[in-house]
Design a protein around this motif. Sequence first.
Motif, mmCIF file in Angstrom:
data_model
loop_
_atom_site.group_PDB
_atom_site.id
_atom_site.type_symbol
_atom_site.label_atom_id
_atom_site.label_comp_id
_atom_site.label_asym_id
_atom_site.label_seq_id
_atom_site.Cartn_x
_atom_site.Cartn_y
_atom_site.Cartn_z
ATOM 1 N N THR D 100 33.532 134.216 -17.737
ATOM 2 C CA THR D 100 32.846 133.965 -16.485
ATOM 3 C C THR D 100 33.717 134.353 -15.296
ATOM 4 O O THR D 100 34.879 134.000 -15.248
ATOM 5 N N ASN D 101 33.137 135.050 -14.384
ATOM 6 C CA ASN D 101 33.827 135.390 -13.151
ATOM 7 C C ASN D 101 34.111 134.088 -12.386
ATOM 8 O O ASN D 101 33.185 133.423 -11.915
ATOM 9 N N PRO D 102 35.364 133.698 -12.272
ATOM 10 C CA PRO D 102 35.647 132.372 -11.703
ATOM 11 C C PRO D 102 35.279 132.270 -10.229
ATOM 12 O O PRO D 102 34.944 131.192 -9.752
ATOM 13 N N GLY D 103 35.342 133.400 -9.509
ATOM 14 C CA GLY D 103 34.977 133.351 -8.103
ATOM 15 C C GLY D 103 33.516 133.009 -7.926
ATOM 16 O O GLY D 103 33.138 132.118 -7.158
ATOM 17 N N ASP D 258 37.665 124.390 -19.828
ATOM 18 C CA ASP D 258 38.277 125.629 -19.356
ATOM 19 C C ASP D 258 37.702 126.061 -18.008
ATOM 20 O O ASP D 258 38.434 126.517 -17.134
ATOM 21 N N GLN D 259 36.387 125.932 -17.858
ATOM 22 C CA GLN D 259 35.793 126.327 -16.576
ATOM 23 C C GLN D 259 36.263 125.392 -15.462
ATOM 24 O O GLN D 259 36.601 125.839 -14.361
ATOM 25 N N SER D 260 36.297 124.093 -15.750
ATOM 26 C CA SER D 260 36.737 123.141 -14.722
ATOM 27 C C SER D 260 38.184 123.403 -14.337
ATOM 28 O O SER D 260 38.535 123.413 -13.151
ATOM 29 N N ALA D 261 39.036 123.626 -15.336
ATOM 30 C CA ALA D 261 40.448 123.858 -15.063
ATOM 31 C C ALA D 261 40.623 125.112 -14.223
ATOM 32 O O ALA D 261 41.406 125.133 -13.273
ATOM 33 N N ALA D 262 39.887 126.155 -14.536
ATOM 34 C CA ALA D 262 40.003 127.401 -13.784
ATOM 35 C C ALA D 262 39.585 127.187 -12.336
ATOM 36 O O ALA D 262 40.248 127.658 -11.411
ATOM 37 N N LEU D 263 38.479 126.459 -12.135
ATOM 38 C CA LEU D 263 37.995 126.258 -10.773
ATOM 39 C C LEU D 263 38.918 125.363 -9.954
ATOM 40 O O LEU D 263 38.993 125.481 -8.734
ATOM 41 N N LEU D 264 39.592 124.450 -10.656
ATOM 42 C CA LEU D 264 40.491 123.545 -9.951
ATOM 43 C C LEU D 264 41.918 124.093 -9.888
ATOM 44 O O LEU D 264 42.775 123.515 -9.214
ATOM 45 N N GLY D 265 42.169 125.166 -10.611
ATOM 46 C CA GLY D 265 43.502 125.759 -10.605
ATOM 47 C C GLY D 265 44.543 124.898 -11.284
ATOM 48 O O GLY D 265 45.682 124.789 -10.825
ATOM 49 N N GLU D 291 30.750 118.950 -13.200
ATOM 50 C CA GLU D 291 32.013 118.551 -13.810
ATOM 51 C C GLU D 291 33.206 118.722 -12.868
ATOM 52 O O GLU D 291 33.975 117.774 -12.662
ATOM 53 N N PRO D 292 33.384 119.924 -12.255
ATOM 54 C CA PRO D 292 34.516 120.053 -11.332
ATOM 55 C C PRO D 292 34.363 119.161 -10.103
ATOM 56 O O PRO D 292 35.357 118.694 -9.540
ATOM 57 N N ILE D 293 33.110 118.910 -9.715
ATOM 58 C CA ILE D 293 32.863 118.051 -8.544
ATOM 59 C C ILE D 293 33.293 116.618 -8.843
ATOM 60 O O ILE D 293 33.970 115.971 -8.045
ATOM 61 N N ALA D 294 32.933 116.133 -10.020
ATOM 62 C CA ALA D 294 33.326 114.772 -10.396
ATOM 63 C C ALA D 294 34.853 114.661 -10.444
ATOM 64 O O ALA D 294 35.435 113.670 -9.982
ATOM 65 N N LEU D 295 35.498 115.688 -10.985
ATOM 66 C CA LEU D 295 36.967 115.663 -11.076
ATOM 67 C C LEU D 295 37.596 115.635 -9.684
ATOM 68 O O LEU D 295 38.502 114.833 -9.414
ATOM 69 N N LEU D 296 37.105 116.486 -8.797
ATOM 70 C CA LEU D 296 37.683 116.555 -7.455
ATOM 71 C C LEU D 296 37.437 115.267 -6.676
ATOM 72 O O LEU D 296 38.314 114.788 -5.961
ATOM 73 N N LEU D 297 36.232 114.715 -6.806
ATOM 74 C CA LEU D 297 35.936 113.460 -6.110
ATOM 75 C C LEU D 297 36.836 112.343 -6.634
ATOM 76 O O LEU D 297 37.348 111.530 -5.864
ATOM 77 N N ALA D 298 37.038 112.331 -7.956
ATOM 78 C CA ALA D 298 37.886 111.291 -8.546
ATOM 79 C C ALA D 298 39.325 111.437 -8.052
ATOM 80 O O ALA D 298 40.004 110.453 -7.749
ATOM 81 N N LYS D 299 39.762 112.696 -7.931
ATOM 82 C CA LYS D 299 41.123 112.946 -7.453
ATOM 83 C C LYS D 299 41.261 112.460 -6.016
ATOM 84 O O LYS D 299 42.201 111.763 -5.658
ATOM 85 N N LYS D 300 40.258 112.814 -5.210
ATOM 86 C CA LYS D 300 40.344 112.507 -3.783
ATOM 87 C C LYS D 300 40.152 111.020 -3.498
ATOM 88 O O LYS D 300 40.803 110.461 -2.620
#
Lengths: 273, 157, 96, 780
Positions: D100-103, D258-265, D291-300
Amino acid sequence: MDSYGSKAKALAGGTDILVQLRGNRFDIEMLVDVKSIPELNELSYTVSEGLSVGAAVPCIRIYEDSVVQQSYPCLVDAAFLIGGIQIQSRATIGGNLCNASPSGDTIPALIALEAEAVVFSKRGYRSIPVEDFCVGPGQNGLQDGELLVSIKFPPPKLYSGAHFLRFIPRNEMDIAVANVGVALTLDSKKQTVESARIALGAVGPTPLLATKASEFLVGKEISDDSLYETAEIAKQIASPITDMRGTINQRIHLVGVLTRRALQKAVERAKGV
Amino acid sequence: MNEKIHVKTKINDNDVEFLCEARQSLLEVLRDVLDMTGTKEGCNDGNCGACTVILDGQIVDSCLVLAVEVSGKTITTIEGIAGVDKLHPIQQAFLEQAALQCGICTPGFIVASKALLDREPNVSEGRIRHWLAGNLCRCTGYDKIVRAVMAAQENTK
Amino acid sequence: MARVFIPTMLQSLTSGVKDLWIDARNIEEVVGILEKQFPGMSDRLLVEGNLVSTVVVSVDGQVSRLGLLERVQDESEVHFVPNMGGGCNGSHPLPE
Amino acid sequence: MTIKLDDKGISKPNYKVIGTRPIRHDGLEKVTGQARYSADINLPGMLYGKVLRSPHAHARIRGINAGKALALKGVFAVITSADFSIQSDKVIDLGEGAMTNPGFLSQNVMAKEKVLYKGHAVAAVAAESLHLAEEALALIDVDYEVMNPVFDVREAMKPGAPLLHDRLYHSSTPFMRPGGLKDDDDGSPGSNIASHFVFELGNPENAFNEADIIVEREFQTKPVHQGYIEPHAATATWNRDGKATLWCSSQGQFTMRDQSAALLGIPASNIRVIPLEIGGGFGGKTLVYLEPIALLLAKKAGRSVKVTMSRKEVFEGTGPTSGSFMRVKIGANNDGKFVAAEGVLAYEAGAFPGSPVNPGVQCMFASYDLKDVRVEGYDVVVNKQKVAAYRAPGSPGSCFAVETIVDELAEKLNIDPLEIRRKNGAKEGTRRVSGPVFGKIGYLETIETAKAHPHYIEPIGNNLDGKLRGRGVASGFWFNGSGPACATANVNSDGTVSLIEGSPDIGGTRAMAAMSVAEVLGLSAQDVHPSVGDTDSIGYTSNTGGSSVAFKTGWACYEAAQDIKRQCIDRAAEIWGVDPGQVEMHEGVLNEKSGARRQITFKELASVLLSTGGPVVGKATVDPAGVGGAFALHIADVEVDPQTGKVDVIRYTAFQDVGRAVHPSYVEGQIQGGVAQGIGWALNEEYVFSEDGTMLNSSFLDYRMPTSLDLPMIEAVIVEVPNPGHPFGVRGVGEVPIVPPMAAIANAVYDAIGVRISRLPINPATVLEAIWAKEGSGQG
């Protein structure tokens, strides 16, 4: 409710209003559960007065009622096809009427059956013929502080029959593309129409009484031709829109088909077939 | 809107009390307040039946019931269908007839089917299909579900 | 010798040659020989020395999962085809 | 294994477990409400997340002001695309096969600079309650500069059409590409066409000259949604050490990781994904959304966060499959042999490249032996939801077109529709348009089975109540899939086996996995306890997709069981003091081949493992070739009300070569489910958009999936032509059943009313208009 005016709404079955509230369709401050008001929960019938259905009586109670089944089969037709069983356990024809959807699935049946909406407020009771109750898409004729209490149906006449039909692309769980309620009375020989009421839904801003078509049928002998002609006249009053559920042409055409089919069934019922 | 209301009700033969907001549905309270997550949310507008519960003997979509409305009422959810040591015949039939795939709609179907067989012990395929039309399943094509309800009907006789 | 087929849209590089016989032990050698004969071919098939992830090799009707390492037998038929495998292989993940 | 011959003389192994119908292992939890799905996770102190979505189909984001939302009491975090790590828009390989194109993926998860469809995510909040989160969303100000949108694939291809991406890379290789952006200094004109490619065999242009008859038609399909009943949901925690845990339901816990990790760097191993039960996927749960949204919100927020979608968000914010435009022609000679074929397919990708047009062109003529054939595909971006995979992606649309034309040829040439398919049918050695030849396939066997079936032989029955009946047939093809898969199996002291595998179970694959192990070890299916491992407890396993699980994961389970078997033989040999070559294991019993001829059952051995050298754990990792394609042939009977245009399916039979049915009930279930979705697609399902790109029917009320009243019983007839590339002969089941229904129904409708309908859905309005057009009247 009186003190909140237009910011208050009555909750009966809740199958429409809760969805509308979640969709921010209107701004209200007070939702009043009217299911606990005894008068709104009554389903009663007398030979002289006819049927009275409380505004909070759910569809399942209506169509499972033996008097309704016997004397108002058209009401069964209508109440039976609202939503699935889960919805029928909650939804009310009072709510259906107040919701005033152009495609509301019981309303043409009520109009055909000459139903009247009984309304209460601090000023007392008043009755509104159902064909006058809806004033626009989603708009009913209730004034602030008024509450729909019940819907009254006159006693069925001798040699009368009625039927309600709708057209939907699925077989259940759908909104009418068009719907039609008809009621008629035959002469004692069961050949000539003495009175008729044809009501249409989803083909105008509100459900409509097709007066011209109804009047046309009166005095006519029952035949394929007379029913066909009546249906063609009914189409003239239809002024539908094209939306995601149907096109103008399709809806007008369906008015003809449904009117014809509903009339045939109503005639069968009137004849006691 | 945020003030909590105290509600007493009966769920699966147990007296239950909870606090809820006026705007919360029965479904929300079951899942988020009482952690009874067997009742599923599929649409939250009464069109899929995944949240079906029995309320005073009638099946309803719990997403279309306000939690405050169940005060003094009796509720059966999927968690209350099986006996302590025995599945309900409908549950057993769903397993034996492979009437579930992903299983998310299964609680709603089982609750609705139970209500049907409790009312009407002799139902036709057509009646089952009509009764279950308010429950959507996207995996099975309904074939095996309808067969399971018919099999359960035989087994309960 | 293996019979190697040129994908339709790469036939512009081969002046219309649709297939040819190549003596090679594995796909890496196949691509090397193709590049020698038809310059530009490896640009289209490889990225940083590996097969473009959207390409898989089909040898004798079987999609190989070894890429350049896949061995080629005598009389083998070799195709470069879009990666259609299951799972997440593919720009378009395939469903159940 | 014992090999026996069936009545046709085909060898058939004497399986004890494969082919039986045990109760599925996860069934009890699912019929009692105990099974936990994605939204069923409630953690202490958990916050609720909701996503703000674009009200415009195409607009530039000038600015986002979340100040008022953050000031609301009980709101803990707001995120926008600025919180995501910067991603390249160039085509890169994410590793382990995920391309998947990560951009683009990142921009689909959270719009950056521009929103490209109505429903596109632009921000998200975490708050103490769901209702509070919704209130907070309303307080976020987004400043949009509204732009002209383009919705239709053909409009989008025209020069001068509004461009979604200024620098979209135009690919013209025959290989699918995930799409990317051109270099900054590339001055070539912009386009919405992400990819254009051709496959050609022989010389179709010349071959058409040889045809006695040519049928050519244009076809259109609309986007349709997978319609899984479980909305997306994801719950995440983010620890102070940067390690995160994600609970979600998906078709691949490793893909989500893998997709979440790539998007979150962040490194993939920093995220542990715990797969929950999945409430349907059908391809739609292969991309990250929440999934990446939940991770970022949890981090923040520093708290665990659960993010959920409403049904409306599922329709508007996740991927349906492509709408399409197709032009297809087939030439035949008078005895019904096809001489040439050609197809041009343009598929809508939605907002970002990646429609399934490539599998679409490869599947469309796969059922037929064609020497001269050309297919051409376009992948085109439009201002609609980015499409996701949906059951046999690409194939249903293109096969609808081809199978309609085949029916017309049969009719015009006066040949039985099954006979024309048999006559031209693909078999072992048939070359596909992409080049490779088929191995052992069962298309002709499937047709023969259909021909002999009562449904094809029996008359359709009389027209009743003015309704017209018709019968139609159609074929379909899907490749089936493979991929890396892992399994570990622990022998318990009570003689059972605990099996961990890596494939999320959508429709009963845990039972399949357990049965594969049980078959090898001579156990009952119930003696094997299968579960799906999280990303830290099982090796990398590719998605539950492509009809690959019974093939690849079944194979991994087979190998893990073989590993156990080898170790048990070694152990028995050790106990008996003989050479392992002297021990064999058969039907759950270990036997000494000669000498004392001692025996010990697997269960007995299991009970003494700890005192004879330690536990036995079988493991396997596989990435198998040997996939065998799937063919289906369907027969549909319909009843058309010519006055209302309504079509009802009154009888349906689906024939399919599955290779080997491991658990026939769930094979039938997959077939029935695919047919049901196909009937929905054929008759009523579609995305309806307003002129400004608003999806008008984003509810289950108006997105009309079939109810139980809309379907007949669906007879699934299993044909078994074993795949020689798999230890049990498995091919793959789940996808091909959705391919034929649209054409089968269109052909049946033609049989009933004499009108060919070439645009889906075949809803009442469409049928009525077709009847009116045929009668030459404006209205009936």
